[in-house]
Design a protein around this motif. Structure first.
Motif, PDB file in Angstrom:
ATOM      1  N   ASN A 104     -40.152  13.338 -10.238  1.00 49.44           N
ATOM      2  CA  ASN A 104     -39.987  11.924  -9.780  1.00 49.44           C
ATOM      3  C   ASN A 104     -39.080  12.102  -8.761  1.00 49.44           C
ATOM      4  O   ASN A 104     -38.214  12.915  -8.715  1.00 49.44           O
ATOM      5  CB  ASN A 104     -39.304  11.341 -11.148  1.00 49.44           C
ATOM      6  CG  ASN A 104     -39.413   9.971 -10.814  1.00 49.44           C
ATOM      7  OD1 ASN A 104     -39.417   9.476  -9.974  1.00 49.44           O
ATOM      8  ND2 ASN A 104     -39.351   9.199 -11.928  1.00 49.44           N
TER       9      ASN A 104
ATOM     10  N   ILE B 122     -36.905  10.218  -7.850  1.00 48.23           N
ATOM     11  CA  ILE B 122     -35.312   9.608  -7.926  1.00 48.23           C
ATOM     12  C   ILE B 122     -34.619  10.985  -8.824  1.00 48.23           C
ATOM     13  O   ILE B 122     -33.573  11.187  -8.541  1.00 48.23           O
ATOM     14  CB  ILE B 122     -35.512   8.392  -8.888  1.00 48.23           C
ATOM     15  CG1 ILE B 122     -36.009   7.329  -8.333  1.00 48.23           C
ATOM     16  CG2 ILE B 122     -34.008   8.130  -9.328  1.00 48.23           C
ATOM     17  CD1 ILE B 122     -35.073   6.821  -7.099  1.00 48.23           C
ATOM     18  N   LYS B 123     -35.473  11.584  -9.593  1.00 44.79           N
ATOM     19  CA  LYS B 123     -34.869  12.774 -10.302  1.00 44.79           C
ATOM     20  C   LYS B 123     -34.569  14.039  -9.519  1.00 44.79           C
ATOM     21  O   LYS B 123     -33.764  14.566  -9.634  1.00 44.79           O
ATOM     22  CB  LYS B 123     -35.944  13.341 -11.320  1.00 44.79           C
ATOM     23  CG  LYS B 123     -36.180  12.219 -12.643  1.00 44.79           C
ATOM     24  CD  LYS B 123     -34.940  12.329 -13.605  1.00 44.79           C
ATOM     25  CE  LYS B 123     -35.013  11.794 -14.941  1.00 44.79           C
ATOM     26  NZ  LYS B 123     -36.124  12.399 -15.606  1.00 44.79           N
TER      27      LYS B 123
ATOM     28  N   ILE C 227     -31.399  13.155  -8.036  1.00 43.46           N
ATOM     29  CA  ILE C 227     -30.248  13.128  -9.044  1.00 43.46           C
ATOM     30  C   ILE C 227     -30.068  14.721  -9.112  1.00 43.46           C
ATOM     31  O   ILE C 227     -28.713  15.172  -9.350  1.00 43.46           O
ATOM     32  CB  ILE C 227     -30.959  12.541 -10.319  1.00 43.46           C
ATOM     33  CG1 ILE C 227     -30.695  11.031 -10.467  1.00 43.46           C
ATOM     34  CG2 ILE C 227     -29.973  13.106 -11.804  1.00 43.46           C
ATOM     35  CD1 ILE C 227     -29.601  10.393 -10.541  1.00 43.46           C
TER      36      ILE C 227
ATOM     37  N   VAL D   2     -26.374  16.711  -8.808  1.00 42.86           N
ATOM     38  CA  VAL D   2     -25.823  17.341  -9.764  1.00 42.86           C
ATOM     39  C   VAL D   2     -25.455  18.893  -8.924  1.00 42.86           C
ATOM     40  O   VAL D   2     -24.344  19.295  -9.066  1.00 42.86           O
ATOM     41  CB  VAL D   2     -26.702  17.977 -11.033  1.00 42.86           C
ATOM     42  CG1 VAL D   2     -26.224  19.023 -11.799  1.00 42.86           C
ATOM     43  CG2 VAL D   2     -26.795  16.639 -11.707  1.00 42.86           C
TER      44      VAL D   2
ATOM     45  N   PHE E  13     -43.043   6.190  -8.087  1.00 38.18           N
ATOM     46  CA  PHE E  13     -42.230   7.259  -7.598  1.00 38.18           C
ATOM     47  C   PHE E  13     -42.843   8.945  -7.954  1.00 38.18           C
ATOM     48  O   PHE E  13     -42.197   9.696  -7.401  1.00 38.18           O
ATOM     49  CB  PHE E  13     -40.903   6.995  -8.355  1.00 38.18           C
ATOM     50  CG  PHE E  13     -40.081   6.090  -7.861  1.00 38.18           C
ATOM     51  CD1 PHE E  13     -39.724   6.059  -6.571  1.00 38.18           C
ATOM     52  CD2 PHE E  13     -39.483   5.254  -8.771  1.00 38.18           C
ATOM     53  CE1 PHE E  13     -38.872   5.121  -5.925  1.00 38.18           C
ATOM     54  CE2 PHE E  13     -38.512   4.382  -8.092  1.00 38.18           C
ATOM     55  CZ  PHE E  13     -38.294   4.197  -6.808  1.00 38.18           C
TER      56      PHE E  13
ATOM     57  N   ALA F 122     -28.816  14.294 -17.757  1.00 45.20           N
ATOM     58  CA  ALA F 122     -28.985  13.675 -16.495  1.00 45.20           C
ATOM     59  C   ALA F 122     -30.409  14.168 -16.087  1.00 45.20           C
ATOM     60  O   ALA F 122     -31.248  13.157 -15.328  1.00 45.20           O
ATOM     61  CB  ALA F 122     -27.808  13.614 -15.518  1.00 45.20           C
TER      62      ALA F 122
ATOM     63  N   VAL G 144     -33.476  13.371 -19.283  1.00 46.39           N
ATOM     64  CA  VAL G 144     -33.862  11.910 -19.718  1.00 46.39           C
ATOM     65  C   VAL G 144     -35.038  11.154 -19.071  1.00 46.39           C
ATOM     66  O   VAL G 144     -35.156  11.487 -17.898  1.00 46.39           O
ATOM     67  CB  VAL G 144     -32.463  11.337 -19.891  1.00 46.39           C
ATOM     68  CG1 VAL G 144     -32.861   9.848 -20.160  1.00 46.39           C
ATOM     69  CG2 VAL G 144     -31.670  11.814 -21.041  1.00 46.39           C
ATOM     70  N   LYS G 145     -35.797  10.634 -19.900  1.00 49.18           N
ATOM     71  CA  LYS G 145     -36.937   9.755 -19.274  1.00 49.18           C
ATOM     72  C   LYS G 145     -36.646   8.567 -18.258  1.00 49.18           C
ATOM     73  O   LYS G 145     -36.857   8.646 -17.297  1.00 49.18           O
ATOM     74  CB  LYS G 145     -38.121   9.685 -20.290  1.00 49.18           C
ATOM     75  CG  LYS G 145     -38.831  10.788 -20.842  1.00 49.18           C
ATOM     76  CD  LYS G 145     -39.745  11.352 -20.030  1.00 49.18           C
ATOM     77  CE  LYS G 145     -40.262  12.612 -20.467  1.00 49.18           C
ATOM     78  NZ  LYS G 145     -41.218  13.340 -19.323  1.00 49.18           N
TER      79      LYS G 145
ATOM     80  N   LEU H 219     -34.958   6.025 -16.129  1.00 48.21           N
ATOM     81  CA  LEU H 219     -34.377   6.264 -14.806  1.00 48.21           C
ATOM     82  C   LEU H 219     -32.928   5.638 -14.981  1.00 48.21           C
ATOM     83  O   LEU H 219     -32.176   6.238 -14.141  1.00 48.21           O
ATOM     84  CB  LEU H 219     -35.225   5.729 -13.664  1.00 48.21           C
ATOM     85  CG  LEU H 219     -36.533   6.221 -13.255  1.00 48.21           C
ATOM     86  CD1 LEU H 219     -37.267   5.845 -12.172  1.00 48.21           C
ATOM     87  CD2 LEU H 219     -36.134   7.710 -12.843  1.00 48.21           C
TER      88      LEU H 219
ATOM     89  N   THR I 244     -30.561   7.867 -16.720  1.00 51.00           N
ATOM     90  CA  THR I 244     -30.165   8.986 -15.779  1.00 51.00           C
ATOM     91  C   THR I 244     -29.118   8.769 -14.810  1.00 51.00           C
ATOM     92  O   THR I 244     -28.011   9.635 -14.620  1.00 51.00           O
ATOM     93  CB  THR I 244     -31.455   9.504 -15.041  1.00 51.00           C
ATOM     94  OG1 THR I 244     -32.586   9.824 -15.846  1.00 51.00           O
ATOM     95  CG2 THR I 244     -31.260  10.619 -13.974  1.00 51.00           C
ATOM     96  N   VAL I 245     -29.250   7.476 -14.247  1.00 51.21           N
ATOM     97  CA  VAL I 245     -28.220   7.258 -13.207  1.00 51.21           C
ATOM     98  C   VAL I 245     -26.785   7.079 -13.894  1.00 51.21           C
ATOM     99  O   VAL I 245     -25.723   7.453 -13.537  1.00 51.21           O
ATOM    100  CB  VAL I 245     -28.331   6.004 -12.376  1.00 51.21           C
ATOM    101  CG1 VAL I 245     -27.569   5.441 -11.541  1.00 51.21           C
ATOM    102  CG2 VAL I 245     -29.715   6.265 -11.496  1.00 51.21           C
TER     103      VAL I 245
ATOM    104  N   LEU J  24     -33.113   0.815  -7.551  1.00 48.97           N
ATOM    105  CA  LEU J  24     -34.067   0.812  -8.598  1.00 48.97           C
ATOM    106  C   LEU J  24     -34.095  -0.836  -8.981  1.00 48.97           C
ATOM    107  O   LEU J  24     -35.496  -1.282  -9.158  1.00 48.97           O
ATOM    108  CB  LEU J  24     -33.251   1.140  -9.847  1.00 48.97           C
ATOM    109  CG  LEU J  24     -33.471   2.679  -9.867  1.00 48.97           C
ATOM    110  CD1 LEU J  24     -32.670   3.171 -11.287  1.00 48.97           C
ATOM    111  CD2 LEU J  24     -34.784   3.045  -9.783  1.00 48.97           C
TER     112      LEU J  24
END
Lengths: 112, 84
Positions: free
Chosen positions: A22, A24-25, A28, A32, A103, B22, B25-26, B28, B31-32, B74
């Motif tokens: 994804n 967005i993942k 993220i 991190v 996405f 983070a 996890v599925k 979104l 996650t944020v 989002l």
């Protein structure tokens, strides 16, 4: 002690960057990794029993052991650049969603 | 001295668990939120390493601005999805 946490965070960020599908993942995971790298650079300049590198009335001279202020200045710049990178990635992700409707990178490849 | 070491251990375990959640996890938006909580705990880590200016900058930018950027992206995307 906290530098081991930073190394684990960098490894977790790399794992997420390589395995997630994804967009967005992926951003993220990049965040991190960036936080882990910042904690590691700060922990390089840490002196045991040192004080914060600010002249106050309690420590008016530089005869006490200060924490190294150079990595702190570098990390202060790196945080701001990281926000710029995140904003650019999110703009690209929004364009991807407007064009393909998803996405997920795997679904983009099959759709066209 | 011993108390600070125990606090660092607890803080490190919390940061690593929140980073793992983070990434894995599925949902979104969850996650944020986990990323925002991890950023707030990294502020405590910066304070423990005697870097107060970096801690203030991370608290404002890393935990406020980045989270609002993700949430606004989002929300705008969901609005486009609902319109079509």
């Amino acid at each position: 002690m906290l530098q081991y946490v930073a190394i684990i965070l960098i490894m977790l960020g790399l794992y997420g960057l390589l395995t997630q599908r994804n967009v967005i993942k992926i951003i993220i995971s990049l965040n991190v990794l960036e936080i882990g790298l910042n904690i590691f650079i700060i922990s390089v300049g840490y002196v045991t029993d040192g004080v914060a590198p600010i002249f106050t009335s309690t420590y008016p001279t530089n005869a006490v052991a200060f924490v190294d202020p150079l990595p702190q200045a570098l990390v202060l710049t790196a945080i701001v650049i990281g926000v710029g990178t995140t904003a650019l990635g999110l703009a690209l992700a929004k364009n991807i969603y407007n064009q393909y409707g998803t996405f997920d990178l795997d679904e983009i490849k099959g759709e066209e | 001295m011993m108390l600070v070491s125990v606090l660092e251990l607890i803080l490190g375990i919390f940061i690593v668990v929140l980073a793992f959640l983070a990434i894995n996890v599925k949902s979104l938006i969850k996650t944020v939120m986990f990323l925002s909580a991890m950023s707030m705990l990294s502020v405590l880590a910066f304070v423990m390493m005697h870097a107060p200016d970096v801690a203030v900058t991370e608290a404002v930018i890393g935990s406020g601005l980045v989270t609002s950027l993700f949430v606004f992206t989002l929300l705008s995307v969901r609005k486009v999805e609902r319109k079509q």
